[in-house]
Design a protein around this motif. Structure first.
Motif, PDB file in Angstrom:
ATOM      1  N   ILE A  53     -25.612   4.843  74.153  1.00  0.00           N
ATOM      2  CA  ILE A  53     -26.021   5.470  74.538  1.00  0.00           C
ATOM      3  C   ILE A  53     -24.386   7.017  73.843  1.00  0.00           C
ATOM      4  N   GLY A  54     -24.732   7.707  73.092  1.00  0.00           N
ATOM      5  CA  GLY A  54     -24.203   8.841  73.041  1.00  0.00           C
ATOM      6  C   GLY A  54     -24.659  10.331  73.061  1.00  0.00           C
ATOM      7  N   ILE A  55     -23.711  11.326  73.981  1.00  0.00           N
ATOM      8  CA  ILE A  55     -24.151  12.159  74.033  1.00  0.00           C
ATOM      9  C   ILE A  55     -23.650  13.675  73.753  1.00  0.00           C
ATOM     10  N   VAL A  56     -24.120  14.899  73.288  1.00  0.00           N
ATOM     11  CA  VAL A  56     -24.180  16.251  72.928  1.00  0.00           C
ATOM     12  C   VAL A  56     -24.308  16.745  74.341  1.00  0.00           C
ATOM     13  N   LEU A  57     -23.413  17.471  74.849  1.00  0.00           N
ATOM     14  CA  LEU A  57     -23.864  19.191  76.457  1.00  0.00           C
ATOM     15  C   LEU A  57     -23.697  19.944  75.561  1.00  0.00           C
ATOM     16  N   ILE A  65     -20.344  16.190  68.354  1.00  0.00           N
ATOM     17  CA  ILE A  65     -21.706  16.297  67.374  1.00  0.00           C
ATOM     18  C   ILE A  65     -20.448  15.185  66.702  1.00  0.00           C
ATOM     19  N   CYS A  66     -19.769  15.619  65.935  1.00  0.00           N
ATOM     20  CA  CYS A  66     -19.028  13.613  64.997  1.00  0.00           C
ATOM     21  C   CYS A  66     -18.200  13.238  65.661  1.00  0.00           C
ATOM     22  N   ILE A 103     -28.666  11.500  72.842  1.00  0.00           N
ATOM     23  CA  ILE A 103     -28.744  12.655  74.382  1.00  0.00           C
ATOM     24  C   ILE A 103     -28.875  13.517  73.761  1.00  0.00           C
ATOM     25  N   LEU A 104     -29.330  14.979  73.466  1.00  0.00           N
ATOM     26  CA  LEU A 104     -28.550  16.160  73.408  1.00  0.00           C
ATOM     27  C   LEU A 104     -29.374  17.068  74.138  1.00  0.00           C
ATOM     28  N   ILE A 158     -34.324  14.943  73.436  1.00  0.00           N
ATOM     29  CA  ILE A 158     -33.928  16.255  72.936  1.00  0.00           C
ATOM     30  C   ILE A 158     -34.090  16.960  74.764  1.00  0.00           C
ATOM     31  N   ILE A 159     -32.824  17.847  74.934  1.00  0.00           N
ATOM     32  CA  ILE A 159     -33.335  18.357  76.238  1.00  0.00           C
ATOM     33  C   ILE A 159     -33.345  20.051  75.365  1.00  0.00           C
TER      34      ILE A 159
END
Length: 630
Positions: free
Chosen positions: A465-469, A536-537, A548-549, A579-580
């Motif tokens: 899982i990758g997360i961008v907060l 993001i990169c 997960i964004l 996406i949230i």
């Protein structure tokens, strides 16, 4: 995967990057702002400082001593050095007494030998004291290195729930202040404690061997010093406690002023802030003056009492010498012994408070070390990961009896883009917390590719899982190390390709050192949008199967948002995405939009279907785009 795991449970506002965030309900955040050290001046030590005691002193001391087992060579060498120094310190006055008596009786034949022995005793005593300092510092640093290492490893393996429910400042204080207190005790007080006790025993033995009566008279003045110290300490402690409280309040005021200077300036509150600061500073000044006067008087008064002891020895020693009970040399030795006798008592009295504070700090450290670590159990997942996610009748509550997620069921097919929308507190981010195993469900199941996430190890799960907060987290390091945070085995070609796909290649190219540019204060020298592109990169380079964004574009302007959206579209390609978003413009192309309210799914469908229903999603959309009052 992206290592930004601080996803905050939005329904309670529990977790944020700021340790000062308040916690609603009964979750109270305890202020543990490190207080300025009062230091040690003259003979006061920290007698006036507030005394913090451990609840289980014996247990804490036993556990601290376990850290000395691997350092037994240094401990033994330190003990030998202390014993040697004490022996020389006790014998030197005896040699001096014999030298004086030989001079008086004109027995100069053996005087040279005695003077050489006295000189050797003082030299050896000085060298042993110097060696004690070196060994104590070496021992303290080796012990505290292991203790801090254990504590840091523990903190990194604590459950997210523990970090959410405890003050971040308090946790950091245990790593810094509490550990430093223990180090100071080992380096500066351990040898003093042992040498002080041995010096007391040796000095009393030598004094008794010369004259029991004169020993009793000398000890009476020393006891007077102890009584004075005990009483004055009780009186002065309240002023030092108040001074520390005011220092903490003053530091808090300054910190808020510096942190919120834009707000203060915008509302023209400078004068009011200065007035509030001045009032606290005035009170601190008055309290500090009283504390310093009382504390500063201890040294002169105790010196006076010490001089009284010399007078007593001189007067009664002279009488005993005239009567032939003792010699003149013994009187000179007694004066030195009286000083040696009072010094360890004063030092031991000062060390008591420091040791209690160190034990209290040790207990706080061991309290974290005793916490249960995060459950990372589980096996491997079948590769390649398809990214099929299923929630089955999931229920969850942060506080028992106050459910946040209610009977939540959702199936996400591989490669689909699913958006979670709803008002603040509806449980969107909580769903992500549960999927990442930051928290455990109260009931129900969460499946990944048909396998319960609790049957998958957390390492395997989170690697997928990758997360961008919304809150971008970058480290004070090079851009290269920030981007390769999830994996250090990334080639330059892969790095440049990911940068191009996430539209941050131009940004990096315009920096002075390119990928080797060191970010200042975790990226403070970059704009919010630039930092978001870098995260993001980083997610690109983690090569996740699931993305997960979480509000990834909510804090940037519309133009930057369009650039980030392009980068995210590339990132989401052929990946299962959750996406949230509050900005509904960012999720109109989602395969399915899930509308949540109070932890439940109230609507689902694509953008056109939900608008046609004119339900909850329609209300949210019209509020944002048509300005309609709901």
């Amino acid at each position: 995967m992206s290592q930004q795991m601080n996803v905050r449970p939005e329904s309670l506002g529990i977790l944020s990057m700021s340790s000062t965030q308040s916690r609603p309900g009964n979750w109270k955040s305890v202020s543990n702002t490190p207080q300025p050290s009062l230091g040690r001046r003259g003979m006061r030590g920290n007698l006036g400082a507030p005394l913090e005691k451990a609840k289980d002193r014996k247990g804490t001391l036993k556990r601290l001593l376990n850290y000395f087992k691997n350092e037994w060579k240094y401990v033994m060498l330190l003990c030998v050095t202390i014993i040697l120094g004490v022996c020389m310190g006790v014998m030197a006055p005896r040699f001096q007494a014999e030298a004086i008596d030989h001079i008086k009786s004109s027995e100069l034949g053996s005087l040279k030998k005695i003077l050489i022995l006295m000189l050797a005793a003082y030299v050896i005593h000085g060298l042993s004291t110097l060696l004690q300092g070196f060994l104590s510092a070496k021992l303290s640093q080796r012990v505290i290195f292991r203790l801090r290492g254990d504590l840091f490893r523990k903190i990194t393996n604590l459950p997210i729930a523990y970090i959410d429910t405890h003050s971040h400042g308090d946790i950091m204080s245990r790593m810094t202040n509490d550990a430093e207190n223990i180090a100071n005790i080992v380096s500066s007080s351990l040898s003093s404690l042992l040498s002080g006790m041995l010096m007391l025993i040796g000095t009393i033995a030598m004094m008794l061997s010369y004259s029991p009566l004169l020993t009793l008279l000398s000890c009476s003045t020393v006891m007077l010093t102890v009584v004075f110290t005990t009483n004055i300490t009780r009186y002065m402690r309240k002023y030092f406690v108040k001074r520390q409280e005011l220092l903490g309040k003053l530091n808090g005021t300054v910190e808020e002023m510096v942190t919120n200077t834009r707000t203060v300036t915008a509302y023209n509150r400078q004068a009011a802030e200065v007035q509030g600061f001045s009032e606290t500073a005035d009170e601190l000044t008055k309290t500090g003056i009283i504390a310093e006067i009382i504390g500063g008087s201890m040294g002169p008064i105790m010196n006076m009492l010490s001089n009284v002891s010399f007078v007593v020895v001189a007067v009664f020693g002279a009488r005993f010498a005239l009567s032939g009970d003792i010699s003149i040399g013994v009187i000179s030795a007694f004066i030195i012994y009286a000083k040696q006798f009072s010094r360890p008592i004063n030092e031991l009295a000062q060390l008591y408070g420091q040791i209690q504070t160190a034990l209290a700090g040790g207990e706080r450290i061991f309290r974290i070390l005793d916490e249960k670590e995060e459950d990372k159990s589980g096996g491997e997942i079948v590769k390649p990961i398809k990214g099929v996610i299923e929630f089955r009748n999931v229920n969850f509550s942060y506080v028992p009896g106050k459910p946040v997620i209610r009977n939540f069921s959702l199936q996400v097919c591989s490669g689909k883009k699913i958006a979670l929308v709803g008002s603040t507190g509806s449980g969107k981010t909580t769903i992500i917390n549960l999927l990442m195993r930051f928290y455990h469900v109260d009931s129900g199941e969460i499946l990944l590719d048909g396998k319960s996430i609790y049957d998958i190890s957390t390492d395997e799960l989170r690697d997928a899982i990758g997360i961008v907060l919304q809150d971008t987290v970058l480290f004070t390091d090079t851009i290269r190390n920030n981007l390769c945070y999830a994996s250090r085995d990334i080639t330059q070609e892969e790095l440049e390709a990911a940068a191009a796909s996430s539209h941050c290649d131009d940004l990096i190219a315009n920096l002075t050192d390119g990928y080797d540019t060191v970010l200042e204060s975790s990226g403070a020298n970059l704009s919010q949008g630039q930092r978001q592109l870098l995260t993001i990169c980083r997610a690109f380079l983690s090569k996740p199967s699931i993305l997960i964004l979480d509000e990834a574009t909510s804090s940037v302007d519309t133009r930057t948002e369009m650039c980030i959206q392009d980068a995210m579209t590339e990132l989401m390609n052929q990946r299962t995405s959750l996406i949230i978003a509050h900005r509904l413009s960012t999720i109109q192309d989602a395969d399915e939009i899930i509308v949540m309210d109070h932890g439940e799914i109230v609507e689902s469908g694509n953008h056109e279907e939900l608008l046609a229903k004119k339900g909850r999603y329609y209300d949210l959309y019209m509020t944002q785009f048509a300005g309609q009052e709901i």
